[in-house]
Design an enzyme around this catalytic site. Structure first.
Site, PDB file in Angstrom:
ATOM      1  N   SER A 170      12.922 121.574  47.275  1.00 43.31           N
ATOM      2  CA  SER A 170      13.123 121.363  48.715  1.00 43.31           C
ATOM      3  C   SER A 170      14.478 121.950  49.070  1.00 43.31           C
ATOM      4  O   SER A 170      15.333 122.122  48.192  1.00 43.31           O
ATOM      5  CB  SER A 170      13.122 119.859  49.006  1.00 43.31           C
ATOM      6  N   TYR A 224      15.156 110.978  47.186  1.00 42.07           N
ATOM      7  CA  TYR A 224      14.518 112.300  47.325  1.00 42.07           C
ATOM      8  C   TYR A 224      15.522 113.407  47.010  1.00 42.07           C
ATOM      9  O   TYR A 224      15.221 114.344  46.249  1.00 42.07           O
ATOM     10  CB  TYR A 224      13.990 112.435  48.758  1.00 42.07           C
TER      11      TYR A 224
HETATM   12  P1  NAD Z   1       1.577 115.784  51.354  1.00 41.22           P
HETATM   13  O1  NAD Z   1       1.887 114.350  51.648  1.00 41.22           O
HETATM   14  O2  NAD Z   1       0.821 116.600  52.343  1.00 41.22           O
HETATM   15  O3  NAD Z   1       0.827 115.908  49.947  1.00 41.22           O
HETATM   16  C1  NAD Z   1       1.248 115.170  48.836  1.00 41.22           C
HETATM   17  C2  NAD Z   1       0.254 115.363  47.727  1.00 41.22           C
HETATM   18  O4  NAD Z   1       0.715 114.607  46.600  1.00 41.22           O
HETATM   19  C3  NAD Z   1      -1.144 114.853  48.063  1.00 41.22           C
HETATM   20  O5  NAD Z   1      -2.080 115.733  47.479  1.00 41.22           O
HETATM   21  C4  NAD Z   1      -1.188 113.496  47.370  1.00 41.22           C
HETATM   22  O6  NAD Z   1      -2.496 113.091  46.997  1.00 41.22           O
HETATM   23  C5  NAD Z   1      -0.350 113.793  46.158  1.00 41.22           C
HETATM   24  N1  NAD Z   1       0.183 112.599  45.514  1.00 41.22           N
HETATM   25  C6  NAD Z   1       0.898 111.594  46.050  1.00 41.22           C
HETATM   26  N2  NAD Z   1       1.151 110.668  45.130  1.00 41.22           N
HETATM   27  C7  NAD Z   1       0.598 111.103  43.968  1.00 41.22           C
HETATM   28  C8  NAD Z   1       0.504 110.584  42.662  1.00 41.22           C
HETATM   29  N3  NAD Z   1       1.057 109.415  42.325  1.00 41.22           N
HETATM   30  N4  NAD Z   1      -0.161 111.303  41.724  1.00 41.22           N
HETATM   31  C9  NAD Z   1      -0.746 112.491  42.043  1.00 41.22           C
HETATM   32  N5  NAD Z   1      -0.679 113.037  43.270  1.00 41.22           N
HETATM   33  C10 NAD Z   1      -0.025 112.342  44.216  1.00 41.22           C
HETATM   34  O7  NAD Z   1       3.014 116.430  51.027  1.00 41.22           O
HETATM   35  P2  NAD Z   1       3.576 117.916  51.169  1.00 41.22           P
HETATM   36  O8  NAD Z   1       4.442 117.955  52.374  1.00 41.22           O
HETATM   37  O9  NAD Z   1       2.526 118.932  51.003  1.00 41.22           O
HETATM   38  O10 NAD Z   1       4.584 117.922  49.934  1.00 41.22           O
HETATM   39  C11 NAD Z   1       4.309 118.585  48.719  1.00 41.22           C
HETATM   40  C12 NAD Z   1       5.625 118.838  48.004  1.00 41.22           C
HETATM   41  O11 NAD Z   1       6.455 119.669  48.814  1.00 41.22           O
HETATM   42  C13 NAD Z   1       6.437 117.581  47.697  1.00 41.22           C
HETATM   43  O12 NAD Z   1       7.033 117.679  46.429  1.00 41.22           O
HETATM   44  C14 NAD Z   1       7.498 117.602  48.770  1.00 41.22           C
HETATM   45  O13 NAD Z   1       8.667 116.927  48.389  1.00 41.22           O
HETATM   46  C15 NAD Z   1       7.724 119.096  48.911  1.00 41.22           C
HETATM   47  N6  NAD Z   1       8.359 119.478  50.175  1.00 41.22           N
HETATM   48  C16 NAD Z   1       7.747 119.210  51.354  1.00 41.22           C
HETATM   49  C17 NAD Z   1       8.386 119.586  52.528  1.00 41.22           C
HETATM   50  C18 NAD Z   1       7.778 119.330  53.874  1.00 41.22           C
HETATM   51  O14 NAD Z   1       8.478 119.539  54.873  1.00 41.22           O
HETATM   52  N7  NAD Z   1       6.524 118.923  53.980  1.00 41.22           N
HETATM   53  C19 NAD Z   1       9.623 120.226  52.492  1.00 41.22           C
HETATM   54  C20 NAD Z   1      10.209 120.470  51.263  1.00 41.22           C
HETATM   55  C21 NAD Z   1       9.565 120.104  50.099  1.00 41.22           C
END
Ligand code: NAD
Length: 260
Positions: free
Chosen positions: A142, A155
């Site tokens: 991130s 986080y």
């Molecule tokens: P999201 O909430 O859309 O998806 C999260 C995914 O993780 C889902 O598929 C969920 O089923 C899975 N998950 C949650 N708990 C779990 C567990 N215990 N075991 C297995 N799977 C599990 O989130 P996203 O925004 O797509 O985030 C994905 C990654 O990107 C994360 O690591 C997040 O920190 C990172 N990220 C997101 C953003 C953003 O703005 N959305 C920015 C920077 C980094």
């Protein structure tokens, strides 16, 4: 015909992970989807990947918050496809609170899922990748792996941790055809971000509209959310031979956020 590569994408039932899984399938890889939802709920998305891209896709609801769950996901992949060529450590959660009120169990959960899961998965696949002389590990960190924001202690700690872990494993695998990189997205409008808007509003005493304008997009000079497609395209590029010399990096895709 060269053998299809196999990619495991943790947390790929939703958001960024799902977009990366679709893009890797479009690039010709078999994919292993993972998430916490029951298999029946993900079945249409799994089948759509097979139908659209002509690859095999399986779904595992293994819990990435537990070491045994991570090991089970890798074992399931090896049973289905023989090996893991591409590992995308993506599953992650967020929790927003001032540190003095931050619940202990939320700290533990975030460190387990956003950091330790990548360690257990990497540990399980790296020997095979080194032995075969080819592998790609992509850690979805991130912008918070590079800079901090208030109220996101767990986080930010986990994401800074995964950037450090990325560099270490890159050094350990550099002579073996394996690359290890972190992608550092800015804000992407996925459920993870949508769900934190009400809590951020509460923590800062402002409205949800103000959170989007004055907190989320204020951080991004482009004033736009990063898209899943942009992140997926970078992940695919990192799997190509053209990216063979890119290793140990933390690549910001953040609309200029970390240029501040
Ligand atoms: P999201 O909430 O859309 O998806 C999260 C995914 O993780 C889902 O598929 C969920 O089923 C899975 N998950 C949650 N708990 C779990 C567990 N215990 N075991 C297995 N799977 C599990 O989130 P996203 O925004 O797509 O985030 C994905 C990654 O990107 C994360 O690591 C997040 O920190 C990172 N990220 C997101 C953003 C953003 O703005 N959305 C920015 C920077 C980094």
């Amino acid at each position: 015909m060269t053998k299809r590569k196999t990619a495991v994408i943790t947390g790929s039932s939703s958001g960024i992970g799902h977009g990366i899984a679709e893009a890797l399938a479009a690039a010709g890889m078999n994919v292993v989807l993972n998430g916490i939802e029951p298999a029946a709920q993900i079945e249409p998305a799994r089948k759509a990947i097979e139908d659209r891209f002509g690859v095999k896709a399986i779904y595992s609801p293994a819990n990435m918050m537990k070491a045994d769950g991570v090991r089970a996901l890798i074992a399931e992949t090896e049973a289905a496809f023989g090996q893991v060529d591409v590992l995308v450590n993506n599953a992650g959660i967020q929790f927003v609170s001032p540190v003095e009120d931050f619940p202990d169990e939320k700290w533990e959960q975030i460190i387990s899922l956003n950091l330790s899961a990548a360690f257990y998965a990497t540990k399980a696949v790296v020997a095979g990748m080194k032995a075969r002389g080819w592998g790609r590990i992509i850690n979805i960190a991130s912008a918070h792996g590079l800079v901090a924001s208030p109220f996101k202690g767990a986080y930010v700690a986990a994401k800074h941790g995964i950037v450090g872990f990325t560099k270490t494993v890159a050094l350990e695998t550099a002579e073996h055809g394996v690359t290890v990189n972190a992608i550092c997205p800015g804000y992407v409008l996925t459920p993870l971000v949508q769900n934190q808007i009400p809590d951020t509003a509460k923590a800062r005493g402002i409205t949800e509209a103000e959170v989007i304008r004055d907190v989320l997009l204020a951080a991004q000079p482009t004033k736009k959310f990063v898209t899943v497609e942009e992140l997926a395209a970078l992940a695919v590029f990192l799997t190509t031979d053209a990216a063979a010399s890119i290793t140990g990096t933390a690549l910001p895709v953040d609309g200029g956020w970390t240029a501040h």
